[in-house]
Design an enzyme around this catalytic site. Structure first.
Site, PDB file in Angstrom:
ATOM      1  N   LEU A 173       0.380  -0.901   0.213  1.00 19.91           N
ATOM      2  CA  LEU A 173       0.080  -0.353  -0.269  1.00 19.91           C
ATOM      3  C   LEU A 173       0.792   1.499   0.154  1.00 19.91           C
ATOM      4  CD1 LEU A 173      -0.108   1.202   2.943  1.00 19.91           C
ATOM      5  CD2 LEU A 173      -1.381  -0.200   3.597  1.00 19.91           C
ATOM      6  N   CYS A 282       9.426   4.641   3.904  1.00 25.99           N
ATOM      7  CA  CYS A 282      10.647   3.130   3.417  1.00 25.99           C
ATOM      8  C   CYS A 282      11.169   3.125   1.811  1.00 25.99           C
ATOM      9  CB  CYS A 282       9.243   1.899   3.417  1.00 25.99           C
ATOM     10  SG  CYS A 282       7.960   1.789   4.098  1.00 25.99           S
TER      11      CYS A 282
HETATM   12  P1  NAD Z   1       4.127   2.267  11.954  1.00 21.21           P
HETATM   13  O1  NAD Z   1       5.556   2.911  13.091  1.00 21.21           O
HETATM   14  O2  NAD Z   1       3.042   2.927  12.032  1.00 21.21           O
HETATM   15  O3  NAD Z   1       3.693   1.230  12.643  1.00 21.21           O
HETATM   16  C1  NAD Z   1       4.195  -0.085  13.652  1.00 21.21           C
HETATM   17  C2  NAD Z   1       3.845  -0.132  14.706  1.00 21.21           C
HETATM   18  O4  NAD Z   1       4.097  -1.373  16.004  1.00 21.21           O
HETATM   19  C3  NAD Z   1       3.727   0.877  16.110  1.00 21.21           C
HETATM   20  O5  NAD Z   1       2.641   1.217  16.634  1.00 21.21           O
HETATM   21  C4  NAD Z   1       4.547   0.644  17.193  1.00 21.21           C
HETATM   22  O6  NAD Z   1       4.202   0.819  18.544  1.00 21.21           O
HETATM   23  C5  NAD Z   1       4.143  -1.447  17.353  1.00 21.21           C
HETATM   24  N1  NAD Z   1       5.258  -1.966  17.809  1.00 21.21           N
HETATM   25  C6  NAD Z   1       6.332  -2.126  17.456  1.00 21.21           C
HETATM   26  N2  NAD Z   1       7.549  -2.916  17.987  1.00 21.21           N
HETATM   27  C7  NAD Z   1       6.219  -3.528  18.656  1.00 21.21           C
HETATM   28  C8  NAD Z   1       5.659  -5.193  19.301  1.00 21.21           C
HETATM   29  N3  NAD Z   1       7.420  -5.343  19.563  1.00 21.21           N
HETATM   30  N4  NAD Z   1       4.668  -5.323  20.495  1.00 21.21           N
HETATM   31  C9  NAD Z   1       4.372  -4.823  20.089  1.00 21.21           C
HETATM   32  N5  NAD Z   1       3.749  -3.673  19.203  1.00 21.21           N
HETATM   33  C10 NAD Z   1       4.926  -3.136  18.502  1.00 21.21           C
HETATM   34  O7  NAD Z   1       4.774   1.228  11.201  1.00 21.21           O
HETATM   35  P2  NAD Z   1       4.328   1.366   9.599  1.00 21.21           P
HETATM   36  O8  NAD Z   1       4.288   2.614   8.516  1.00 21.21           O
HETATM   37  O9  NAD Z   1       2.892   0.728   9.962  1.00 21.21           O
HETATM   38  O10 NAD Z   1       5.299  -0.186   8.797  1.00 21.21           O
HETATM   39  C11 NAD Z   1       4.601  -1.042   9.558  1.00 21.21           C
HETATM   40  C12 NAD Z   1       6.331  -2.073   8.408  1.00 21.21           C
HETATM   41  O11 NAD Z   1       5.451  -2.134   7.197  1.00 21.21           O
HETATM   42  C13 NAD Z   1       7.472  -2.076   8.572  1.00 21.21           C
HETATM   43  O12 NAD Z   1       8.026  -2.731   8.252  1.00 21.21           O
HETATM   44  C14 NAD Z   1       7.172  -1.054   6.404  1.00 21.21           C
HETATM   45  O13 NAD Z   1       8.436  -0.890   6.139  1.00 21.21           O
HETATM   46  C15 NAD Z   1       6.486  -1.269   6.212  1.00 21.21           C
HETATM   47  N6  NAD Z   1       5.583  -0.885   5.276  1.00 21.21           N
HETATM   48  C16 NAD Z   1       4.429   0.183   5.575  1.00 21.21           C
HETATM   49  C17 NAD Z   1       4.030   0.724   4.295  1.00 21.21           C
HETATM   50  C18 NAD Z   1       4.007   2.354   5.098  1.00 21.21           C
HETATM   51  O14 NAD Z   1       2.864   3.159   3.688  1.00 21.21           O
HETATM   52  N7  NAD Z   1       4.321   2.941   5.993  1.00 21.21           N
HETATM   53  C19 NAD Z   1       3.602   0.523   3.153  1.00 21.21           C
HETATM   54  C20 NAD Z   1       4.527  -0.965   3.272  1.00 21.21           C
HETATM   55  C21 NAD Z   1       5.418  -1.848   4.301  1.00 21.21           C
HETATM   56  C1  UGA Z   2       6.114   3.782  -1.085  1.00 18.23           C
HETATM   57  C2  UGA Z   2       5.591   2.425  -2.264  1.00 18.23           C
HETATM   58  O1  UGA Z   2       4.919   3.446  -3.183  1.00 18.23           O
HETATM   59  C3  UGA Z   2       4.568   1.438  -1.511  1.00 18.23           C
HETATM   60  O2  UGA Z   2       4.179   0.430  -2.843  1.00 18.23           O
HETATM   61  C4  UGA Z   2       4.867   0.596  -0.729  1.00 18.23           C
HETATM   62  O3  UGA Z   2       3.934  -0.322  -0.276  1.00 18.23           O
HETATM   63  C5  UGA Z   2       5.527   1.846   0.209  1.00 18.23           C
HETATM   64  O4  UGA Z   2       6.227   2.712   0.097  1.00 18.23           O
HETATM   65  C6  UGA Z   2       6.028   0.685   1.530  1.00 18.23           C
HETATM   66  O5  UGA Z   2       6.601   0.437   1.523  1.00 18.23           O
HETATM   67  O6  UGA Z   2       5.926   1.556   2.410  1.00 18.23           O
HETATM   68  P1  UGA Z   2       4.646   5.531  -0.098  1.00 18.23           P
HETATM   69  O7  UGA Z   2       6.110   5.787   0.698  1.00 18.23           O
HETATM   70  O8  UGA Z   2       3.865   5.824   0.996  1.00 18.23           O
HETATM   71  O9  UGA Z   2       4.498   4.418  -1.216  1.00 18.23           O
HETATM   72  O10 UGA Z   2       4.599   6.710  -1.028  1.00 18.23           O
HETATM   73  P2  UGA Z   2       4.568   6.729  -2.429  1.00 18.23           P
HETATM   74  O11 UGA Z   2       3.417   7.569  -3.222  1.00 18.23           O
HETATM   75  O12 UGA Z   2       5.322   5.684  -2.891  1.00 18.23           O
HETATM   76  O13 UGA Z   2       5.939   7.980  -2.552  1.00 18.23           O
HETATM   77  C7  UGA Z   2       6.962   8.096  -1.975  1.00 18.23           C
HETATM   78  C8  UGA Z   2       7.430   9.355  -2.210  1.00 18.23           C
HETATM   79  O14 UGA Z   2       7.939   9.643  -3.865  1.00 18.23           O
HETATM   80  C9  UGA Z   2       7.142  10.910  -1.982  1.00 18.23           C
HETATM   81  O15 UGA Z   2       8.039  11.125  -1.385  1.00 18.23           O
HETATM   82  C10 UGA Z   2       6.402  10.872  -3.057  1.00 18.23           C
HETATM   83  O16 UGA Z   2       6.307  12.781  -3.234  1.00 18.23           O
HETATM   84  C11 UGA Z   2       7.701  11.070  -4.196  1.00 18.23           C
HETATM   85  N1  UGA Z   2       7.516  10.292  -5.656  1.00 18.23           N
HETATM   86  C12 UGA Z   2       6.309   9.660  -6.382  1.00 18.23           C
HETATM   87  C13 UGA Z   2       7.612  11.570  -6.740  1.00 18.23           C
HETATM   88  O17 UGA Z   2       8.267  12.474  -6.406  1.00 18.23           O
HETATM   89  N2  UGA Z   2       7.607  11.533  -8.248  1.00 18.23           N
HETATM   90  C14 UGA Z   2       6.406  10.361  -8.119  1.00 18.23           C
HETATM   91  O18 UGA Z   2       6.385  10.631  -9.483  1.00 18.23           O
HETATM   92  C15 UGA Z   2       5.974   9.641  -7.386  1.00 18.23           C
END
Ligand code: NAD
Ligand code: UGA
Length: 477
Positions: A173, A282
């Site tokens: 996402l 990320c």
């Molecule tokens: P986040 O920091 O928003 O949430 C992580 C949560 O885990 C926090 O609320 C924290 O308190 C909790 N936590 C940490 N250690 C814990 C433990 N031992 N027990 C219980 N709770 C605990 O992180 P996020 O953005 O949701 O990302 C989570 C993972 O998903 C990361 O590995 C990230 O790379 C991946 N990911 C994030 C996104 C994104 O858009 N943010 C998209 C794809 C994948």
């Molecule tokens: C990104 C990936 O798009 C997701 O598929 C992935 O799951 C996620 O990282 C993750 O692993 O956390 P996100 O970081 O939420 O999602 O947002 P993006 O839309 O990918 O944008 C990332 C950054 O690139 C932003 O700062 C955005 O402004 C920049 N960006 C994006 C550009 O500068 N140009 C573009 O054309 C697109």
């Protein structure tokens, strides 16, 4: 072989450890699409759980409020009782954060190993608490081999006779479109070597995802596909940003170049928007993880290739700030921004979210402050205290936080300023009445568009000095 006798019934109870940007929205969508499954999202942070149980959710995502409010207290629960939720679940998602390890001083590595301590803590806890067989699913982004490590921990610390199957199910996402992405994913990856467990997780997704989009594969492939996807998306941003610098030098327009390139179906239009560079939680850490992996596999050329994607990203901010300094110093022979007020439009790392992790806006703001500017910052979604805290954290590197004021709308930020900089690509900045804005500003008025969102021709007609990333400079002076 990670094995182990997985539970045989279809999944009716899920626990998700980690109530963050991934855990909360993912579970809300599963709850909505699978009414027969009870889902408990748990977190060690009681404030986060209280917020998920309140009217003010801890994560802003379009469509999420309605979804959570509908499912909460039917089949979706948010709790701090982690042990109980593990005990009652057949399948457990680990969705905790995996930040990069701090760079070790003196290390020659260009990468950073992800800190898997939260994931390990979850694995040990699941092993300790579980009295029945569980499917454990790594939803967090982890390096290759992490699922095997989790399986080893479960095996070594688990109760006698309790079986665990470990699957990799990375999340794709994007923030700002999380609900839409979860409802209509391009693909779902399920990595593992236990076919029965893979099929059970697949059956959950098949409630709403067409089967051809659910790809099963081996664990390493799934783990690596997640890192590689983020790296390739970030690489596209760095590629177009590298070309934006060329555009400025030769008089080409990056929007036209992007259209020209993206019209080739093999290239495509997506992810070619020039900007101040990629931010977010990320891209940096996942590329750093890929670099670290490449280095540890003895592949320095691969590591160097991905390192350049990060280097180019830093270059974009550096040259944007240099441009502001150069253009505004020209007028009146002033050097630096001493005492000048800069209206900063946007602070989130991208539009559609209030998240400020690794936001390029903070880097630009700090550079402007270091050069003596006073800042008026407005972002439609980032709360005032987040902006102040974020910049205060950078205060160690000489940011003067007393020179910052946070405004509740764009016009208040613009009023009395000499310079406007656009730092996040919020579409509402296009709707600003720039004729009125010009009257609110000191003259000559400057606009620096770091996200290429404004109508530059119109701004120039009104009399602004305009600089946009990827466009040859035009000045009215
Ligand atoms: P986040 O920091 O928003 O949430 C992580 C949560 O885990 C926090 O609320 C924290 O308190 C909790 N936590 C940490 N250690 C814990 C433990 N031992 N027990 C219980 N709770 C605990 O992180 P996020 O953005 O949701 O990302 C989570 C993972 O998903 C990361 O590995 C990230 O790379 C991946 N990911 C994030 C996104 C994104 O858009 N943010 C998209 C794809 C994948
Ligand atoms: C990104 C990936 O798009 C997701 O598929 C992935 O799951 C996620 O990282 C993750 O692993 O956390 P996100 O970081 O939420 O999602 O947002 P993006 O839309 O990918 O944008 C990332 C950054 O690139 C932003 O700062 C955005 O402004 C920049 N960006 C994006 C550009 O500068 N140009 C573009 O054309 C697109």
């Amino acid at each position: 072989m990670v094995h182990i006798s997985a539970p045989t019934d279809r999944i009716t109870s899920i626990c998700c450890i980690g109530a963050g940007y991934v855990g909360g929205p993912t579970c809300a969508v599963i709850a909505a699409k699978c009414p027969e499954i009870r889902i408990t999202v748990v977190d060690r942070d009681p404030d986060r759980i209280s917020a998920w149980n309140s009217d003010s959710l801890p994560v802003y995502e379009p469509g999420l409020d309605a979804l959570v409010k509908r499912q909460r207290n039917t089949n979706l629960t948010f709790s701090t009782d982690i042990d109980r939720a593990i005990d009652q679940a057949q399948l457990i998602f680990i969705a905790v954060n995996t930040p990069p390890m701090p760079h070790t001083h003196g290390s020659s590595s260009m990468g950073a190993k992800p800190d898997l301590s939260a994931v390990s803590e979850c694995a040990r806890r699941i092993a300790r608490v579980s009295l029945t067989d569980k499917i454990v699913v790594a939803k967090s982004t982890v390096p290759c081999g992490a699922c095997a490590t989790i399986a080893g921990m479960l095996r070594d610390n688990g109760q006698k006779g309790v079986g665990f199957s470990v699957l990799s199910n990375p999340e794709f996402l994007s923030e700002g479109t999380a609900v839409r992405d979860l409802l209509h994913p391009d693909r779902v990856l399920i990595g593992g070597d236990d076919r029965v467990a893979q099929d059970k997780l697949k059956a959950v997704y098949m409630h709403w995802v067409p089967e051809p989009r659910i790809l099963t594969m081996n664990t390493w492939s799934s783990e690596l596909a997640k890192l590689a996807s983020n790296a390739m998306l970030a690489q596209r941003v760095s590629s177009i940003n590298s070309i934006s610098a060329v555009c400025e030098a030769v008089g080409a327009d990056i929007a036209e170049v992007a259209r020209g390139c993206g019209s080739d179906e093999r290239i495509g239009q997506k992810f070619l928007r020039p900007s101040l560079g990629f931010g977010g939680s990320c891209f940096h850490k996942d590329i750093a993880s890929l670099i670290w992996l490449s280095e540890s596999l003895g592949l320095p050329e691969v590591a160097e290739y991905w390192h350049q994607v990060l280097a180019l990203n830093r270059f974009q901010i550096k040259r944007f700030v240099a441009r502001i300094l150069a253009d505004t110093s020209r007028e009146g022979g002033l050097s630096g921004l001493g005492g000048r007020r800069v209206a900063c439009l946007g602070f989130a790392f991208k539009e559609g979210t209030g998240d400020t992790r690794n936001t390029p806006a903070a880097d630009v703001c700090c550079e402007l402050l270091r050069n003596g500017a006073k800042l008026s910052i407005y972002d439609p979604r980032v709360p005032r205290h987040h902006i102040v805290d974020k910049l205060a954290m950078s205060a160690a590197s000489n940011c003067d936080i007393d020179s910052v004021s946070v405004c509740s709308d764009a016009y208040s930020a613009i009023a009395g300023s000499d310079i406007v900089v656009v730092l996040t690509a919020w579409s509402e900045f296009r709707q600003i009445d720039w004729e009125q804005a010009l009257k609110l500003m000191s003259q000559p008025a400057y606009v620096f568009d770091g996200q290429v969102v404004l109508d530059h021709g119109r701004l120039e007609q009104l009399g602004f000095n305009v600089f946009s990333i990827g466009r040859a400079h035009v000045t009215t002076q």
